[in-house]
Write a protein that holds these residues in place. Structure first.
Motif, mmCIF file in Angstrom:
data_model
loop_
_atom_site.group_PDB
_atom_site.id
_atom_site.type_symbol
_atom_site.label_atom_id
_atom_site.label_comp_id
_atom_site.label_asym_id
_atom_site.label_seq_id
_atom_site.Cartn_x
_atom_site.Cartn_y
_atom_site.Cartn_z
ATOM 1 N N SER A 195 77.658 141.240 113.475
ATOM 2 C CA SER A 195 78.903 141.507 114.186
ATOM 3 C C SER A 195 80.141 141.213 113.349
ATOM 4 O O SER A 195 81.202 141.786 113.585
ATOM 5 N N ASN A 235 77.946 145.197 119.346
ATOM 6 C CA ASN A 235 77.597 143.920 118.727
ATOM 7 C C ASN A 235 76.558 143.145 119.539
ATOM 8 O O ASN A 235 75.787 142.371 118.971
ATOM 9 N N ASN A 258 73.491 144.735 118.351
ATOM 10 C CA ASN A 258 73.388 144.824 116.890
ATOM 11 C C ASN A 258 73.055 146.262 116.456
ATOM 12 O O ASN A 258 72.185 146.488 115.598
#
Length: 126
Positions: free
Chosen positions: A28, A71, A74
């Motif tokens: 992230s 994020n 991922n």
């Protein structure tokens, strides 16, 4: 580790949708990008997104592509519209390490990136 997923054979004129799944680390904070490399050509940067979610697109494909990141999962998604046979290439997901707490700005030089997926070969039929 980065792994690319998506349909490998796409009809001309249609969209290409690719997903990149990052594992083994929290990406992230890193800048993420998509590149491609056609036979006999240099690796070409297409789209990048920094850790704040700001996006940049290469002039050669601007208006045809989009990039987005999730994020929490991922993942980094890539869409290219209006495919042409000359879009046939290996497509790569890549990450540029954060400098400190975050990664900002854009880079379209492959040498600036630290982690690469194995790539996925996309064939566009006419």
């Amino acid at each position: 580790q980065l792994a690319e997923f998506g349909e490998v054979s796409v009809q001309g004129g249609g969209p290409l949708r690719l997903s990149c799944v990052a594992s083994g680390s929290n990406y992230s904070r890193h800048c993420m990008a998509w590149f491609r490399q056609a036979p006999g050509k240099e690796r070409e940067g297409l789209a990048t997104i920094d850790s704040a979610g700001i996006k940049w697109y290469a002039p050669s494909v601007k208006g045809r592509v989009s990039i987005a990141r999730d994020n929490a999962k991922n993942t980094v998604d890539f869409i290219m519209n209006g495919l042409k046979p000359e879009d046939t290439a290996m497509y790569y997901c890549t990450a540029r390490r954060a400098s400190g707490a975050y990664c900002a700005g854009y880079r379209f030089d492959a040498q600036d990136y630290d982690y690469w997926g194995k790539g996925t070969h996309i064939t566009v039929s006419s």
